[in-house]
Design a protein around this motif. Structure first.
Motif, mmCIF file in Angstrom:
data_model
loop_
_atom_site.group_PDB
_atom_site.id
_atom_site.type_symbol
_atom_site.label_atom_id
_atom_site.label_comp_id
_atom_site.label_asym_id
_atom_site.label_seq_id
_atom_site.Cartn_x
_atom_site.Cartn_y
_atom_site.Cartn_z
ATOM 1 N N LEU A 368 108.689 48.545 -80.203
ATOM 2 C CA LEU A 368 108.640 46.967 -80.535
ATOM 3 C C LEU A 368 108.220 46.016 -79.350
ATOM 4 O O LEU A 368 107.470 45.065 -79.847
ATOM 5 C CB LEU A 368 110.167 47.015 -80.683
ATOM 6 C CG LEU A 368 110.578 45.463 -80.931
ATOM 7 C CD1 LEU A 368 110.291 45.093 -82.181
ATOM 8 C CD2 LEU A 368 112.318 45.540 -80.925
ATOM 9 N N LEU A 369 108.074 46.527 -78.142
ATOM 10 C CA LEU A 369 107.525 46.016 -77.107
ATOM 11 C C LEU A 369 106.152 45.676 -76.992
ATOM 12 O O LEU A 369 105.459 44.501 -76.965
ATOM 13 C CB LEU A 369 108.079 46.428 -75.755
ATOM 14 C CG LEU A 369 109.409 46.324 -75.440
ATOM 15 C CD1 LEU A 369 109.564 47.034 -73.706
ATOM 16 C CD2 LEU A 369 109.959 44.895 -74.939
ATOM 17 N N GLU A 370 105.554 46.819 -77.544
ATOM 18 C CA GLU A 370 103.909 46.559 -77.797
ATOM 19 C C GLU A 370 103.842 46.069 -79.000
ATOM 20 O O GLU A 370 102.724 45.353 -79.092
ATOM 21 C CB GLU A 370 103.523 48.373 -78.018
ATOM 22 C CG GLU A 370 103.630 49.204 -76.674
ATOM 23 C CD GLU A 370 102.457 48.659 -75.820
ATOM 24 O OE1 GLU A 370 101.698 47.917 -75.809
ATOM 25 O OE2 GLU A 370 102.669 49.391 -74.711
ATOM 26 N N GLY A 386 99.897 44.819 -68.040
ATOM 27 C CA GLY A 386 99.440 46.009 -67.329
ATOM 28 C C GLY A 386 100.185 47.266 -67.719
ATOM 29 O O GLY A 386 100.927 47.595 -68.672
ATOM 30 N N GLU A 387 100.080 48.213 -66.547
ATOM 31 C CA GLU A 387 100.664 49.417 -66.990
ATOM 32 C C GLU A 387 102.021 49.882 -66.820
ATOM 33 O O GLU A 387 102.708 50.743 -67.088
ATOM 34 C CB GLU A 387 99.769 50.684 -65.853
ATOM 35 C CG GLU A 387 98.450 50.878 -66.448
ATOM 36 C CD GLU A 387 97.493 51.639 -65.590
ATOM 37 O OE1 GLU A 387 98.276 52.078 -64.713
ATOM 38 O OE2 GLU A 387 96.534 52.006 -65.724
ATOM 39 N N ASN A 388 102.823 49.009 -65.962
ATOM 40 C CA ASN A 388 104.055 48.903 -65.701
ATOM 41 C C ASN A 388 105.025 48.293 -66.984
ATOM 42 O O ASN A 388 106.104 47.884 -66.552
ATOM 43 C CB ASN A 388 104.397 48.435 -64.517
ATOM 44 C CG ASN A 388 103.862 49.053 -63.239
ATOM 45 O OD1 ASN A 388 103.827 50.416 -63.177
ATOM 46 N ND2 ASN A 388 103.521 48.392 -62.313
ATOM 47 N N PHE A 389 104.171 48.251 -68.207
ATOM 48 C CA PHE A 389 105.184 47.599 -69.217
ATOM 49 C C PHE A 389 105.417 48.415 -70.356
ATOM 50 O O PHE A 389 104.351 49.689 -70.460
ATOM 51 C CB PHE A 389 104.120 46.549 -69.821
ATOM 52 C CG PHE A 389 104.413 45.704 -71.208
ATOM 53 C CD1 PHE A 389 105.848 44.957 -71.221
ATOM 54 C CD2 PHE A 389 104.040 46.216 -72.488
ATOM 55 C CE1 PHE A 389 106.112 44.318 -72.406
ATOM 56 C CE2 PHE A 389 104.624 45.763 -73.390
ATOM 57 C CZ PHE A 389 105.569 44.734 -73.408
ATOM 58 N N HIS A 393 111.628 55.463 -72.154
ATOM 59 C CA HIS A 393 112.030 56.214 -73.343
ATOM 60 C C HIS A 393 112.121 55.177 -74.612
ATOM 61 O O HIS A 393 112.018 54.300 -74.326
ATOM 62 C CB HIS A 393 113.362 56.924 -72.920
ATOM 63 C CG HIS A 393 113.621 57.724 -71.785
ATOM 64 N ND1 HIS A 393 113.363 59.152 -71.789
ATOM 65 C CD2 HIS A 393 114.137 57.270 -70.687
ATOM 66 C CE1 HIS A 393 113.639 59.491 -70.775
ATOM 67 N NE2 HIS A 393 114.070 58.591 -69.884
ATOM 68 N N LYS A 394 111.994 56.071 -75.689
ATOM 69 C CA LYS A 394 111.966 55.344 -77.058
ATOM 70 C C LYS A 394 113.476 54.165 -77.066
ATOM 71 O O LYS A 394 113.493 53.431 -77.701
ATOM 72 C CB LYS A 394 112.163 56.224 -78.215
ATOM 73 C CG LYS A 394 110.704 57.035 -78.281
ATOM 74 C CD LYS A 394 110.675 57.516 -79.605
ATOM 75 C CE LYS A 394 111.806 58.945 -79.540
ATOM 76 N NZ LYS A 394 111.744 59.834 -80.747
ATOM 77 N N GLU A 395 114.452 54.984 -76.351
ATOM 78 C CA GLU A 395 115.768 54.403 -76.448
ATOM 79 C C GLU A 395 116.125 53.457 -75.263
ATOM 80 O O GLU A 395 117.028 52.427 -75.415
ATOM 81 C CB GLU A 395 116.802 55.222 -76.568
ATOM 82 C CG GLU A 395 116.759 56.310 -77.656
ATOM 83 C CD GLU A 395 115.775 57.630 -77.478
ATOM 84 O OE1 GLU A 395 115.450 57.678 -76.013
ATOM 85 O OE2 GLU A 395 115.433 58.338 -78.170
ATOM 86 N N ALA A 396 115.413 53.589 -74.098
ATOM 87 C CA ALA A 396 115.422 52.685 -72.824
ATOM 88 C C ALA A 396 114.274 52.519 -72.312
ATOM 89 O O ALA A 396 113.658 53.451 -71.695
ATOM 90 C CB ALA A 396 116.602 53.419 -72.112
ATOM 91 N N SER A 397 113.790 51.399 -72.347
ATOM 92 C CA SER A 397 112.374 51.020 -71.868
ATOM 93 C C SER A 397 112.389 49.536 -70.938
ATOM 94 O O SER A 397 113.733 49.135 -70.819
ATOM 95 C CB SER A 397 111.386 51.024 -72.920
ATOM 96 O OG SER A 397 110.052 50.676 -72.293
ATOM 97 N N GLY A 398 111.356 49.156 -70.648
ATOM 98 C CA GLY A 398 111.447 47.843 -70.074
ATOM 99 C C GLY A 398 110.199 47.873 -69.095
ATOM 100 O O GLY A 398 108.938 48.358 -69.797
ATOM 101 N N GLY A 399 110.083 47.132 -67.983
ATOM 102 C CA GLY A 399 108.761 46.739 -67.484
ATOM 103 C C GLY A 399 108.833 46.074 -66.103
ATOM 104 O O GLY A 399 109.913 45.362 -65.850
ATOM 105 N N ILE A 400 107.695 45.957 -65.486
ATOM 106 C CA ILE A 400 107.668 45.078 -64.101
ATOM 107 C C ILE A 400 106.232 44.381 -64.336
ATOM 108 O O ILE A 400 105.098 44.668 -64.240
ATOM 109 C CB ILE A 400 107.646 45.848 -62.848
ATOM 110 C CG1 ILE A 400 108.940 46.714 -62.727
ATOM 111 C CG2 ILE A 400 107.486 44.919 -61.521
ATOM 112 C CD1 ILE A 400 108.772 47.786 -61.418
ATOM 113 N N VAL A 401 106.550 43.120 -64.418
ATOM 114 C CA VAL A 401 105.148 42.132 -64.808
ATOM 115 C C VAL A 401 105.331 40.781 -63.754
ATOM 116 O O VAL A 401 106.596 40.375 -63.409
ATOM 117 C CB VAL A 401 105.515 41.879 -66.325
ATOM 118 C CG1 VAL A 401 105.078 42.966 -67.088
ATOM 119 C CG2 VAL A 401 106.322 41.131 -66.757
ATOM 120 N N ASP A 402 104.286 40.347 -63.735
ATOM 121 C CA ASP A 402 104.190 38.872 -63.218
ATOM 122 C C ASP A 402 105.000 37.779 -63.937
ATOM 123 O O ASP A 402 105.243 37.924 -65.339
ATOM 124 C CB ASP A 402 102.789 38.271 -63.042
ATOM 125 C CG ASP A 402 101.888 39.404 -61.913
ATOM 126 O OD1 ASP A 402 102.676 40.024 -61.265
ATOM 127 O OD2 ASP A 402 100.751 39.341 -62.298
#
Length: 457
Positions: A368-370, A386-389, A393-402
């Motif tokens: 969904l994020l993609e 970036g690569e930190n996005f 897991h499919k059930e628990a994801s997230g990221g670190i972005v500017d």
């Protein structure tokens, strides 16, 4: 007990949305051509990992363990550390590297730190993985032990790996490490079963049923007490969530517990650790301060976003709480975005809404994020994320972005915009939710509807 605060819904019903969520251990398993279950990971990967561990112990060479910062990662490291010592590797040959705040093991800073140990063997535990060059420029043997969503190409060049991600019900990294090591020495079970329980409960929750294909843990659950083991999850997780990011305190306390002749006494000592107690209280107070941020829905109703500012890593806990509370017909995921954790960055965590976990095809957070990222008018948004996005897991994801990039994502998701059917309608302001009741930050809550017994702060 019914809660007095109304659920946020797109209808006037006062009844909860019903979910038929099967027990986690009943997740259908993958099978090979002979009909044998592929669990906890492909057999060839497990056998290769066991050979590397044995070779490492016999080599008596410098060895580096790089465990992740949470209860699952730390116990994975402790299990492997204990196993290597049992197999005869001197402790002065074993080093442990804990990552700095906001970094991943594949960043240039961390790879430089890894190289400084001059290890011949490197074990990366529970960090996830990604494609890249070798971990070291000098000759070495590397093994990644993991359970996060990956593909066969998502590993450093030359590194061996064993992953549980494609062998449902997906085992945690600690349980996978335990099952790999258990066959290598007769004392691994008695010295490490409690560690496997702590790590597994850390990711899958305290309601996990230790039934096949999971090993029978009835004896250690009774010997150590389930309550004490669950308290250890909270104790080990708290330091890395603090503003100080004091992961070393958790690791040191865990190693001291493992070094005692009586593991039961070692666990009691861990629970009495004053630093772990203080960290847990700090996080409890910070969660309470931040958890009442109001959610805003996206125009399509599939995402609700809460924004907070905290120097502590409380966004995953708050996301899990709201995911068990907020309900709407189209709602798929809850996102909690924290712009106070890292300077110039937004750290965000996403969890599947409880109201969507019983769907025939439950939402996949990563997909969904993609999907949103690729819908952007800005064709370069996905690259800038970036690569930190969308990691995890499919059930628990997230990221670190500017921060500016995150705002582009929010714009693409149309957060705060009314859906077409509501545009132009007049009416009063909808009632605000009073906020979610306490819930537990566990992966298993995506599959089980029961509330957990343990607050994992």
């Amino acid at each position: 007990m019914k809660r007095s605060a109304p659920l946020v819904r797109d209808n006037a019903s006062n009844k909860r949305l019903k979910h038929d969520i099967p027990a986690y251990h009943l997740t259908p398993q993958q099978r090979d051509a002979k009909g044998q279950a592929i669990w906890p990971a492909p057999r060839e990967q497990i056998h290769h990992a066991q050979k590397i561990i044995l070779d490492c112990a016999n080599s008596k060479q410098n060895t580096l363990l790089v465990p992740d910062k949470d209860a699952d990662g730390l116990t994975s490291g402790a299990i492997l550390y204990t196993t290597l010592v049992l197999l005869g590797l001197p402790q002065d040959r074993i080093s442990v590297h804990l990552l700095s705040k906001g970094n991943n093991v594949f960043s240039e800073v961390e790879l430089a730190a890894v190289a400084a140990y001059e290890p011949s063997y490197i074990f990366v535990l529970d960090h996830g993985s990604r494609v890249g060059p070798p971990l070291l420029s000098r000759p070495h043997t590397a093994l990644v032990i993991d359970h996060h969503q990956t593909t066969p190409s998502d590993f450093p060049t030359g590194a061996a790996y064993v992953t549980a991600c494609d062998s449902p019900p997906v085992a945690t990294s600690s349980l996978l490490t335990y099952l790999i090591c258990e066959a290598l020495h007769s004392d691994v079970e008695s010295k490490c079963d409690w560690l496997a329980i702590i790590g597994t409960h850390g990711d899958l929750g305290t309601n996990l049923k230790w039934e096949p294909p999971f090993p029978n843990m009835a004896d250690p659950l009774k010997r150590y007490s389930k309550k004490a083991l669950n308290e250890a999850v909270s104790a080990l997780n708290a330091p890395r969530r603090t503003a100080e990011y004091d992961v070393s305190s958790a690791w040191d306390a865990l190693r001291q517990a493992c070094d005692t002749d009586d593991p039961v006494a070692g666990l009691k000592k861990l629970l009495q650790n004053s630093r772990l107690r203080a960290a847990r209280e700090e996080i409890r107070l910070e969660v309470e301060r931040c958890t009442h941020a109001p959610p805003k829905f996206g125009r399509d109703g599939r995402v609700a976003v809460l924004r907070i500012r905290s120097p502590c890593q409380v966004h995953p806990i708050i996301a899990t709480r709201w995911a068990g509370f907020l309900a709407a017909k189209k709602l798929e995921i809850i996102m909690v975005a924290n712009d106070g954790y890292l300077e110039g960055k937004v750290n965000f965590s996403c969890r599947v809404a409880k109201s969507a976990r019983g769907w025939d095809r439950p939402p996949n957070v990563i997909e969904l994020l993609e999907e949103y990222a690729n819908q952007a008018d800005d064709e370069k948004l996905r690259t800038r994320l970036g690569e930190n996005f969308a990691r995890g897991h499919k059930e628990a994801s997230g990221g670190i972005v500017d921060k500016d990039v995150f705002e582009g994502l929010i714009k693409t998701m149309k957060i705060g915009e009314k859906p077409p059917a509501e545009e132009g309608k007049s009416g009063g302001t909808p009632k605000k939710s009073k906020g979610p009741p306490p819930q537990r930050n566990t992966l298993l809550k995506y599959f089980e509807g029961k509330s957990q017994d343990n607050e994992r702060l």
